[in-house]
Design a protein around this motif. Structure first.
Motif, PDB file in Angstrom:
ATOM      1  N   HIS A 298      42.013  34.920  38.688  1.00 24.15           N
ATOM      2  CA  HIS A 298      42.490  36.276  38.935  1.00 24.15           C
ATOM      3  C   HIS A 298      43.828  36.574  38.259  1.00 24.15           C
ATOM      4  N   SER A 516      37.501  39.788  37.379  1.00 25.10           N
ATOM      5  CA  SER A 516      37.630  39.252  38.730  1.00 25.10           C
ATOM      6  C   SER A 516      36.648  39.928  39.684  1.00 25.10           C
ATOM      7  N   LYS A 517      36.134  39.117  40.585  1.00 23.72           N
ATOM      8  CA  LYS A 517      35.296  39.613  41.676  1.00 23.72           C
ATOM      9  C   LYS A 517      36.062  39.331  42.961  1.00 23.72           C
ATOM     10  N   SER A 519      37.235  39.163  46.726  1.00 24.61           N
ATOM     11  CA  SER A 519      36.568  39.025  48.030  1.00 24.61           C
ATOM     12  C   SER A 519      37.157  40.027  49.013  1.00 24.61           C
ATOM     13  N   ASN A 525      38.318  46.662  45.683  1.00 20.77           N
ATOM     14  CA  ASN A 525      37.902  46.134  44.391  1.00 20.77           C
ATOM     15  C   ASN A 525      38.117  47.152  43.279  1.00 20.77           C
ATOM     16  N   THR A 566      31.628  37.145  47.240  1.00 22.52           N
ATOM     17  CA  THR A 566      31.995  36.629  45.919  1.00 22.52           C
ATOM     18  C   THR A 566      31.717  35.138  45.857  1.00 22.52           C
ATOM     19  N   TRP A 594      28.245  44.268  39.555  1.00 25.48           N
ATOM     20  CA  TRP A 594      29.642  43.838  39.513  1.00 25.48           C
ATOM     21  C   TRP A 594      30.349  44.418  38.277  1.00 25.48           C
ATOM     22  N   GLN A 595      29.633  44.491  37.166  1.00 26.43           N
ATOM     23  CA  GLN A 595      30.252  45.028  35.957  1.00 26.43           C
ATOM     24  C   GLN A 595      30.620  46.500  36.125  1.00 26.43           C
ATOM     25  N   ALA A 598      33.839  46.538  38.003  1.00 28.13           N
ATOM     26  CA  ALA A 598      34.960  46.194  37.116  1.00 28.13           C
ATOM     27  C   ALA A 598      35.319  47.372  36.211  1.00 28.13           C
TER      28      ALA A 598
END
Length: 698
Positions: A298, A516-517, A519, A525, A566, A594-595, A598
């Motif tokens: 991260h 980064s994913k 949590s 997020n 995550t 997830w992308q 982001a």
């Protein structure tokens, strides 16, 4: 718990800068000049040059290490203790005084019981024994124990407050340093070892488990020495003549026997009290934030999006809830009721027949009681003193690691006299790279070799090439996440090394290939892309819309409040928690989903007027062709003013060469360098590596 803030003015002067990517050489056992040198010298394995103990390994008790410990103690211990004393001056002073007073309790208790036993013996011997007199003596002893217990309970409560405040302060400073250090600094193995031992020091304030002692516990050494001295004085004052030496020997034997037998006994486990839902949430959140600060994965996004202050603020809030609810493991498990034990008095009475056999001597049952209690106290106090001293010796070197780590400076931070403000130019940022070369720590082959290109403000650059050609490495250097070894890199006509990374990052937004994913919830997020607007729902929903993630968020069970699962992180578990829904209901996402999260995170900042450079590394690798076109249309839209004038510079890395046609310039990377540079049409006409790769992909 009340935490008094103290002055941050050079609390730990940041005057130590470790040379990047290099281990110190030479004989580190020479006289140290800094705390860091003393810490490093203590880790050196005798007889093995440049070989060091693993982080956290105990230092052998040698004359050389004793000298180093003395240097550390003389250099920083007292200043460090003064800082901790400043957190709670009155309570800390009271804690130190009460520890000395409490160390006298065992000797006073033994002497008081001896007086009672002697008086009881006289009553029995004179045939004037009465139950009322016995009741009076026992009542007097109980009352004395009650006063002692009240004082002991107050001292324990005060000590918990002092140690809790110190614990929070040390953990906060450790977290603060973690989020402040950059990627190149953390890449140095010596820095990593330093921080690991610094972590052990911070965790030692939690009450052991590592065989180390926190500095505030050093006062127990003085209290143990006081206790030993009081017992010795009492024994010496009573011992005169051979008969007393015989009683003394008998008392030593009777004291050591139960001690030996206790080694074969088993300790009982204490049942943990159930945790409330609020405590469980706070503990879970503090662990997630600590994981965020400590994880190297991260670190690039923490630096880019300036998450340090937000992490510290959020962690502090959760940590205070946890500290207020938990029973510190270092607390002394005492209560007023515990002080009512009359075992020692019963033991003395049981020896009454023994003393009646010695009627011809001048000995008394009281002296036998004193011998027993004082020798027992001496044995336990001496054993604790040895253990405490050994732990303190190791703790000194962990304290040196903590102090040295607080003086680390991030490698990427420019010197004050070289620092220059970031001056925006019209239409985005201009970039000029000449001869850029970079080699990863521990690698023999450079990842980048003689990279050259130039980009005007407002232009779009597509970076393409085979896997491992250095595309992502170049992106991290352009984002000032990593530093280069040779060459020059100018941004808006000024050396990028003259910008403070935090200020430079405030004008950028990016999507990393290994994004980064976090949590946490969907809201956080996404909102972490612009922490100043993390509480504005409209800003978050706009970013989600730009990332084409509206349908995804609507499909989640709790929308923006959905906790995301995550990989690689296990939440804190609470088997005693009745309602564990908060900790168990986490939602997993696919790679493409997830992308989109982001992308939404990057769009939180990308649309801001002060952001001049957007760098997206494989932003659509997990999306279909239709979604990919939508994202690039969005990028094109936000990079221009409503009148069509360019206002942001865009760099994107892609394997899909069909999207490279959108860019003004294309950089073809091979073997760590840019082999071809120009527009798409120019490179096609050149019929080189790019044309070959493009024709193979369409």
């Amino acid at each position: 718990m009340r935490h008094r803030s103290i002055s941050r003015k050079l609390l730990f002067p940041a005057d130590f800068e470790l040379p990047p990517r290099s281990l110190p050489t030479g004989n580190s056992k020479l006289d140290p000049e800094t705390i860091y040198e003393a810490w490093l010298a203590s880790r050196q394995i005798p007889g093995q040059k440049n070989s060091y103990l693993v982080p956290g390994a105990p230092r052998p008790l040698t004359l050389e290490n004793a000298r180093l410990a003395l240097f550390v103690t003389r250099t920083c211990t007292f200043d460090f203790l003064r800082i901790l004393w400043g957190l709670n001056p009155l309570r800390t002073t009271l804690m130190m005084a009460l520890n000395i007073v409490r160390s006298l309790f065992p000797a006073v208790r033994g002497y008081s019981q001896a007086l009672i036993v002697d008086e009881l013996q006289g009553l029995v011997a004179s045939d004037s024994f009465t139950w009322s007199r016995l009741a009076y003596l026992i009542s007097s002893e109980v009352f004395r124990r009650l006063i002692e217990g009240c004082l002991d309970s107050f001292a324990t409560s005060n000590e918990n407050t002092v140690l809790g405040s110190a614990r929070f302060f040390i953990e906060y400073k450790q977290m603060e340093q973690r989020v402040r250090l950059d990627v190149p600094t953390m890449a140095d193995p010596t820095v990593r070892a330093l921080l690991q031992e610094s972590d052990l020091f911070a965790r030692s304030f939690g009450g052991g488990g590592f065989g180390m002692l926190s500095p505030l516990d050093f006062i127990h050494i003085f209290s143990l020495m006081t206790e030993i001295a009081s017992h010795l004085i009492l024994i010496v004052s009573l011992t005169h003549g051979p008969f007393y030496f015989g009683i003394l020997s008998l008392s030593i034997f009777s004291t050591m026997l139960p001690l030996v037998l206790s080694w074969f006994s088993c300790s009982r486990d204490q049942t943990e009290s159930p945790a409330s839902a609020k405590e469980a949430r706070a503990s879970d959140r503090q662990e997630r934030l600590r994981n965020l600060a400590y994880s190297d994965i991260h670190r690039p996004e923490i630096a880019l999006f300036g998450l340090g202050d937000w992490i510290l603020k959020s962690w502090s809030s959760a940590r205070k809830v946890v500290l207020a609810s938990e029973q510190p493991s270092y607390a002394r498990k005492t209560s007023i009721i515990d002080q009512f034990s009359l075992v020692e008095l019963v033991y003395a009475v049981q020896n009454l027949p023994l003393l009646l056999l010695f009627q011809s001597s001048s000995a008394s049952l009281g002296s036998l009681t004193v011998y027993h209690t004082s020798i027992q106290g001496l044995v336990y106090a001496f054993r604790n003193l040895v253990t405490t001293t050994r732990m303190a010796f190791q703790g000194i070197f962990l304290m040196s690691a903590f102090t040295a780590s607080m003086k680390l400076k991030p490698v990427l931070n420019p010197k004050h006299e070289d620092m220059a403000p970031f001056t925006p130019v019209h239409g985005g940022v201009s970039i000029s790279a000449k001869g850029l070369t970079y080699t990863y720590p521990g690698s023999s082959e450079p990842a980048l070799k003689n990279v050259n290109f130039s980009l005007e403000a407002g232009e779009t650059l597509a970076i393409v090439g085979y896997n491992g050609s250095g595309k992502s490495t170049l992106a991290k250097i352009l984002l000032r996440i990593d530093d280069y070894d040779k060459g020059s890199l100018l941004v808006n006509g000024l050396d990028i090394r003259r910008y403070h990374p935090a200020e430079y990052h405030s004008h950028l937004s990016a999507v990393f290939q290994g994004f980064s994913k976090f949590s946490t919830t969907v809201k956080e997020n996404v909102g972490l892309g612009n922490v100043e607007k993390i509480g504005y729902r409209q800003a978050i929903e706009t970013a989600i819309h730009l990332a084409e993630a509206d349908t995804l968020v609507q499909s989640l069970p709790n929308g923006l409040k959905t906790m995301l699962e995550t990989p690689g992180f296990e939440s804190f578990s609470y088997p005693t928690l009745v309602n564990n829904d908060y900790l168990s209901q986490r939602h997993g996402l696919s790679g493409g989903e997830w992308q989109r999260i982001a992308l939404a995170r990057a769009f939180m900042r990308a649309n801001e007027p002060g952001v001049d450079l957007l760098l997206f590394d494989e932003p659509t690798s997990s999306l279909d062709a239709h979604a990919q076109n939508q994202i690039f249309e969005t990028l094109e839209k936000i990079s221009r003013t409503p009148t069509g004038e360019r206002r942001k510079t865009i760099i994107f890395i892609t394997h899909r060469l069909s999207t490279a046609r959108r860019a003004d310039k294309v950089a073809m990377m091979e073997n760590g360098t840019i082999s071809e540079f120009g527009s798409h049409d120019e490179l096609i006409r050149k019929n080189g590596s790019y044309a070959s790769l493009y024709n193979a992909s369409v």
